[in-house]
Design a protein around this motif. Structure first.
Motif, mmCIF file in Angstrom:
data_model
loop_
_atom_site.group_PDB
_atom_site.id
_atom_site.type_symbol
_atom_site.label_atom_id
_atom_site.label_comp_id
_atom_site.label_asym_id
_atom_site.label_seq_id
_atom_site.Cartn_x
_atom_site.Cartn_y
_atom_site.Cartn_z
ATOM 1 N N LEU A 136 0.822 -1.212 0.000
ATOM 2 C CA LEU A 136 0.000 0.000 0.000
ATOM 3 C C LEU A 136 0.856 1.263 0.000
ATOM 4 C CD1 LEU A 136 -2.902 -1.024 2.374
ATOM 5 C CD2 LEU A 136 -3.084 -0.403 -0.036
ATOM 6 N N LYS A 137 2.022 1.216 0.621
ATOM 7 C CA LYS A 137 2.904 2.378 0.643
ATOM 8 C C LYS A 137 3.368 2.722 -0.771
ATOM 9 C CE LYS A 137 6.966 4.228 2.922
ATOM 10 N NZ LYS A 137 8.050 3.970 3.859
ATOM 11 N N VAL A 138 3.684 1.726 -1.571
ATOM 12 C CA VAL A 138 4.083 1.961 -2.956
ATOM 13 C C VAL A 138 2.913 2.576 -3.729
ATOM 14 C CG1 VAL A 138 4.754 0.824 -5.118
ATOM 15 C CG2 VAL A 138 5.825 0.146 -2.961
ATOM 16 N N MET A 139 1.729 2.020 -3.531
ATOM 17 C CA MET A 139 0.550 2.549 -4.210
ATOM 18 C C MET A 139 0.243 3.972 -3.746
ATOM 19 S SD MET A 139 -1.768 -0.911 -4.089
ATOM 20 C CE MET A 139 -3.252 -0.120 -4.638
ATOM 21 N N LEU A 140 0.420 4.235 -2.462
ATOM 22 C CA LEU A 140 0.147 5.553 -1.912
ATOM 23 C C LEU A 140 1.109 6.595 -2.477
ATOM 24 C CD1 LEU A 140 -1.576 7.160 0.102
ATOM 25 C CD2 LEU A 140 0.119 6.613 1.846
ATOM 26 N N GLU A 141 2.354 6.222 -2.616
ATOM 27 C CA GLU A 141 3.333 7.158 -3.177
ATOM 28 C C GLU A 141 2.970 7.516 -4.621
ATOM 29 O OE1 GLU A 141 6.150 9.889 -3.301
ATOM 30 O OE2 GLU A 141 5.518 8.808 -1.513
ATOM 31 N N GLY A 142 2.555 6.529 -5.390
ATOM 32 C CA GLY A 142 2.098 6.797 -6.758
ATOM 33 C C GLY A 142 0.872 7.696 -6.766
ATOM 34 N N ALA A 143 -0.038 7.471 -5.826
ATOM 35 C CA ALA A 143 -1.246 8.296 -5.740
ATOM 36 C C ALA A 143 -0.903 9.721 -5.319
ATOM 37 C CB ALA A 143 -2.237 7.673 -4.761
ATOM 38 N N ARG A 144 0.092 9.884 -4.464
ATOM 39 C CA ARG A 144 0.516 11.234 -4.063
ATOM 40 C C ARG A 144 1.070 11.995 -5.263
ATOM 41 N NH1 ARG A 144 3.468 9.814 1.585
ATOM 42 N NH2 ARG A 144 1.578 9.683 2.824
ATOM 43 N N ILE A 145 1.896 11.331 -6.036
ATOM 44 C CA ILE A 145 2.465 11.964 -7.231
ATOM 45 C C ILE A 145 1.338 12.339 -8.189
ATOM 46 C CG2 ILE A 145 3.884 11.549 -9.282
ATOM 47 C CD1 ILE A 145 5.662 9.776 -7.426
ATOM 48 N N ASN A 179 -4.125 16.591 -9.789
ATOM 49 C CA ASN A 179 -5.135 17.012 -8.818
ATOM 50 C C ASN A 179 -6.154 15.911 -8.518
ATOM 51 O OD1 ASN A 179 -5.728 19.035 -7.070
ATOM 52 N ND2 ASN A 179 -7.091 20.124 -8.450
ATOM 53 N N ASP A 180 -5.716 14.649 -8.578
ATOM 54 C CA ASP A 180 -6.595 13.505 -8.325
ATOM 55 C C ASP A 180 -6.526 13.115 -6.846
ATOM 56 O OD1 ASP A 180 -8.081 11.196 -8.322
ATOM 57 O OD2 ASP A 180 -6.650 10.013 -9.472
ATOM 58 N N LEU A 181 -7.313 13.781 -6.036
ATOM 59 C CA LEU A 181 -7.334 13.482 -4.609
ATOM 60 C C LEU A 181 -8.178 12.257 -4.290
ATOM 61 C CD1 LEU A 181 -7.634 17.066 -3.109
ATOM 62 C CD2 LEU A 181 -5.677 15.530 -2.974
ATOM 63 N N GLN A 182 -9.089 11.903 -5.166
ATOM 64 C CA GLN A 182 -9.961 10.745 -4.898
ATOM 65 C C GLN A 182 -9.156 9.464 -4.761
ATOM 66 O OE1 GLN A 182 -12.707 10.988 -8.172
ATOM 67 N NE2 GLN A 182 -14.214 12.095 -6.932
ATOM 68 N N THR A 183 -8.210 9.254 -5.675
ATOM 69 C CA THR A 183 -7.389 8.040 -5.622
ATOM 70 C C THR A 183 -6.531 8.032 -4.361
ATOM 71 O OG1 THR A 183 -7.336 7.949 -8.027
ATOM 72 C CG2 THR A 183 -5.680 6.654 -6.861
ATOM 73 N N LEU A 184 -5.964 9.184 -4.033
ATOM 74 C CA LEU A 184 -5.141 9.287 -2.828
ATOM 75 C C LEU A 184 -5.957 8.947 -1.583
ATOM 76 C CD1 LEU A 184 -2.435 10.095 -1.507
ATOM 77 C CD2 LEU A 184 -3.295 12.439 -1.458
ATOM 78 N N CYS A 185 -7.136 9.538 -1.459
ATOM 79 C CA CYS A 185 -7.986 9.270 -0.294
ATOM 80 C C CYS A 185 -8.443 7.807 -0.258
ATOM 81 C CB CYS A 185 -9.201 10.199 -0.294
ATOM 82 S SG CYS A 185 -8.793 11.933 0.017
ATOM 83 N N LEU A 186 -8.703 7.235 -1.425
ATOM 84 C CA LEU A 186 -9.128 5.833 -1.489
ATOM 85 C C LEU A 186 -8.042 4.905 -0.959
ATOM 86 C CD1 LEU A 186 -11.113 3.606 -2.411
ATOM 87 C CD2 LEU A 186 -9.960 3.684 -4.626
ATOM 88 N N ILE A 187 -6.808 5.123 -1.392
ATOM 89 C CA ILE A 187 -5.717 4.254 -0.940
ATOM 90 C C ILE A 187 -5.444 4.475 0.544
ATOM 91 C CG2 ILE A 187 -3.262 3.726 -1.234
ATOM 92 C CD1 ILE A 187 -3.711 4.237 -4.239
ATOM 93 N N ALA A 235 -10.973 16.304 3.801
ATOM 94 C CA ALA A 235 -11.308 17.726 3.908
ATOM 95 C C ALA A 235 -10.865 18.469 2.645
ATOM 96 C CB ALA A 235 -10.639 18.332 5.146
ATOM 97 N N LEU A 236 -9.688 18.146 2.155
ATOM 98 C CA LEU A 236 -9.226 18.767 0.902
ATOM 99 C C LEU A 236 -10.116 18.364 -0.275
ATOM 100 C CD1 LEU A 236 -5.344 18.417 1.102
ATOM 101 C CD2 LEU A 236 -6.645 20.530 0.995
#
Length: 107
Positions: free
Chosen positions: A41-50, A56-64, A101-102
């Motif tokens: 999940l950390k690898v996936m989260l880092e990709g989602a952060r990038i 500006n895709d916060l949905q994927t970040l929040c989902l992970i 919140a963001l």
């Protein structure tokens, strides 16, 4: 002589490993399983952060982040005495709240 010694060592190793059931090598504790899941999940989260920064895709970040929270909650339910992971869960919940919140402030 060296070939014979090497060959007999190889055969001995094969016999030894053949006698030990392979299932013993795969016994995993809850904590090991938790860390394995969180590493992925950390690898996936880092990709989602990038991706969140670039597109500006916060949905994927929040989902992970939500998946990580769920995995951690489940681990803490099974292992309530693990203070380190319980403390980590508090931090993860704060991060998740900030992400949501963001996300909702943009809409």
């Amino acid at each position: 002589m060296t070939r014979t010694l090497l060959g007999s060592a190889l055969v001995s190793a094969l016999i030894l490993f053949g006698i030990v059931p392979p299932a013993l090598a795969w016994k995993e504790t809850d904590q090991q399983a938790y860390y394995n899941k969180m590493s992925l999940l950390k690898v996936m989260l880092e990709g989602a952060r990038i991706r969140a920064v670039e597109t500006n895709d916060l949905q994927t970040l929040c989902l992970i982040m939500s998946i990580g929270n769920d995995v951690t909650v489940r681990y803490v339910e099974l292992n309530p005495n693990d203070v380190e992971i319980s403390n980590r869960l508090d931090g993860m919940r704060n991060d998740m709240t900030a992400c949501l919140a963001l996300l909702y402030s943009k809409e």
